[in-house]
Design a protein around this motif. Structure first.
Motif, PDB file in Angstrom:
ATOM      1  N   SER A  70       0.814  -1.225   0.000  1.00  0.00           N
ATOM      2  CA  SER A  70       0.000   0.000   0.000  1.00  0.00           C
ATOM      3  C   SER A  70       0.841   1.266   0.000  1.00  0.00           C
ATOM      4  O   SER A  70       0.672   2.139  -0.853  1.00  0.00           O
ATOM      5  CB  SER A  70      -0.946  -0.001   1.210  1.00  0.00           C
ATOM      6  OG  SER A  70      -1.860  -1.068   1.133  1.00  0.00           O
ATOM      7  N   CYS A  71       1.774   1.398   0.962  1.00  0.00           N
ATOM      8  CA  CYS A  71       2.567   2.631   1.070  1.00  0.00           C
ATOM      9  C   CYS A  71       3.981   2.489   0.526  1.00  0.00           C
ATOM     10  O   CYS A  71       4.717   3.468   0.464  1.00  0.00           O
ATOM     11  CB  CYS A  71       2.617   3.115   2.521  1.00  0.00           C
ATOM     12  SG  CYS A  71       3.554   2.028   3.635  1.00  0.00           S
ATOM     13  N   ARG A  72       4.381   1.259   0.173  1.00  0.00           N
ATOM     14  CA  ARG A  72       5.688   0.964  -0.432  1.00  0.00           C
ATOM     15  C   ARG A  72       6.852   1.174   0.532  1.00  0.00           C
ATOM     16  O   ARG A  72       8.009   1.180   0.119  1.00  0.00           O
ATOM     17  CB  ARG A  72       5.925   1.813  -1.695  1.00  0.00           C
ATOM     18  CG  ARG A  72       4.741   1.928  -2.629  1.00  0.00           C
ATOM     19  CD  ARG A  72       4.389   0.631  -3.295  1.00  0.00           C
ATOM     20  NE  ARG A  72       5.331   0.269  -4.348  1.00  0.00           N
ATOM     21  CZ  ARG A  72       5.164  -0.758  -5.180  1.00  0.00           C
ATOM     22  NH1 ARG A  72       4.086  -1.509  -5.060  1.00  0.00           N
ATOM     23  NH2 ARG A  72       6.054  -1.033  -6.096  1.00  0.00           N
ATOM     24  N   LYS A  73       6.575   1.323   1.820  1.00  0.00           N
ATOM     25  CA  LYS A  73       7.652   1.483   2.800  1.00  0.00           C
ATOM     26  C   LYS A  73       8.273   0.116   3.101  1.00  0.00           C
ATOM     27  O   LYS A  73       7.562  -0.889   3.227  1.00  0.00           O
ATOM     28  CB  LYS A  73       7.110   2.092   4.096  1.00  0.00           C
ATOM     29  CG  LYS A  73       6.603   3.529   3.957  1.00  0.00           C
ATOM     30  CD  LYS A  73       7.762   4.498   3.814  1.00  0.00           C
ATOM     31  CE  LYS A  73       7.260   5.939   3.733  1.00  0.00           C
ATOM     32  NZ  LYS A  73       6.632   6.396   4.981  1.00  0.00           N
ATOM     33  N   ASP A  81       3.528   1.468   9.145  1.00  0.00           N
ATOM     34  CA  ASP A  81       3.631   2.844   8.667  1.00  0.00           C
ATOM     35  C   ASP A  81       2.296   3.441   8.261  1.00  0.00           C
ATOM     36  O   ASP A  81       1.981   4.580   8.602  1.00  0.00           O
ATOM     37  CB  ASP A  81       4.616   2.917   7.498  1.00  0.00           C
ATOM     38  CG  ASP A  81       6.035   2.615   7.936  1.00  0.00           C
ATOM     39  OD1 ASP A  81       6.586   3.420   8.706  1.00  0.00           O
ATOM     40  OD2 ASP A  81       6.581   1.576   7.521  1.00  0.00           O
ATOM     41  N   CYS A  82       1.486   2.688   7.513  1.00  0.00           N
ATOM     42  CA  CYS A  82       0.234   3.257   6.998  1.00  0.00           C
ATOM     43  C   CYS A  82      -1.019   2.588   7.560  1.00  0.00           C
ATOM     44  O   CYS A  82      -2.132   2.981   7.226  1.00  0.00           O
ATOM     45  CB  CYS A  82       0.215   3.192   5.477  1.00  0.00           C
ATOM     46  SG  CYS A  82       0.053   1.511   4.814  1.00  0.00           S
TER      47      CYS A  82
END
Length: 216
Positions: free
Chosen positions: A4-7, A29-30
């Motif tokens: 989703s956030c690519r972290k 993170d997200c």
């Protein structure tokens, strides 16, 4: 990384099962939900190790069975999600089957292992070619043919008919359950066969470990 956030996912959170539990099933993170597929695959991998140990003990045969199970878990999960069976997995599993039997681990002579790979791949390719000729669309993917060839390489060609029969039954049950849940299943609806074939291959390894007919 999180889809989703690519972290990037922290190393601590990559610990099988424990990482999922620490995160509560959400990205750190997200807070996007993490698919239940990840811990289920990890549980399957742990179960594969336990089954291989129970059947074959701490032996080279047990290590081979564990690797075989892990390949099937990965292939089944990938095909279920993407409809694709990567060559890097199917072909290397085929080679490992020939090597394992060259070491006399699974009671198939190297020649029988090679023949099993050829017959497994060739049988499904023939079915696909006939289906394509009659219907104008593919009936089986080449990945399925390579996976069946890999299973044949591990056990020899005699195991192929019961494996295909069991996989077909499993696939039909899966389609039936999907239809009961309201999924539209038509004549041209693509159905991944890899998960059922992988499950049948795993069953063949268990049957081999139990010295059942056709598998020992």
């Amino acid at each position: 990384y999180c889809p989703s956030c690519r972290k990037p996912i922290r190393s601590l959170h990559l610990i099988p099962l424990a990482g999922y539990a620490m995160l509560g099933g959400k990205c750190a993170d997200c807070s996007a939900p993490i698919s239940l597929r990840y811990p289920l695959v990890e549980v399957a991998g742990a179960a594969a190790g336990i089954i291989a140990l129970a059947l074959f003990g701490l032996s080279l045969e047990g290590a081979g069975a564990f690797v075989f199970f892990l390949y099937l878990i990965a292939l089944g999960a990938i095909d279920a999600e993407t409809g694709y069976l990567p060559d890097v997995l199917t072909l290397s599993l085929m080679v490992l089957g020939v090597v394992a039997n060259a070491l006399d681990l699974f009671n198939a002579a190297p020649g029988a292992a090679i023949l099993g790979a050829i017959v497994g791949y060739g049988a499904f390719r023939l079915v696909d070619m006939i289906f394509l000729r009659l219907r104008g669309i593919e009936g089986l993917g080449q990945g399925d043919a390579k996976l069946l060839g890999a299973i044949g390489a591990w056990f020899g060609w005699p195991v192929l008919p019961p494996v295909v029969f069991l996989a077909a039954i499993m696939a039909l049950i899966g389609v039936g359950l999907a239809a009961l849940r309201g999924a539209h299943i038509g004549r041209e609806t693509p159905i991944p066969f890899g998960p059922a074939l992988a499950a049948a291959g795993g069953a063949a390894m268990i049957a081999h470990g139990l010295n059942l007919p056709y598998f020992s």
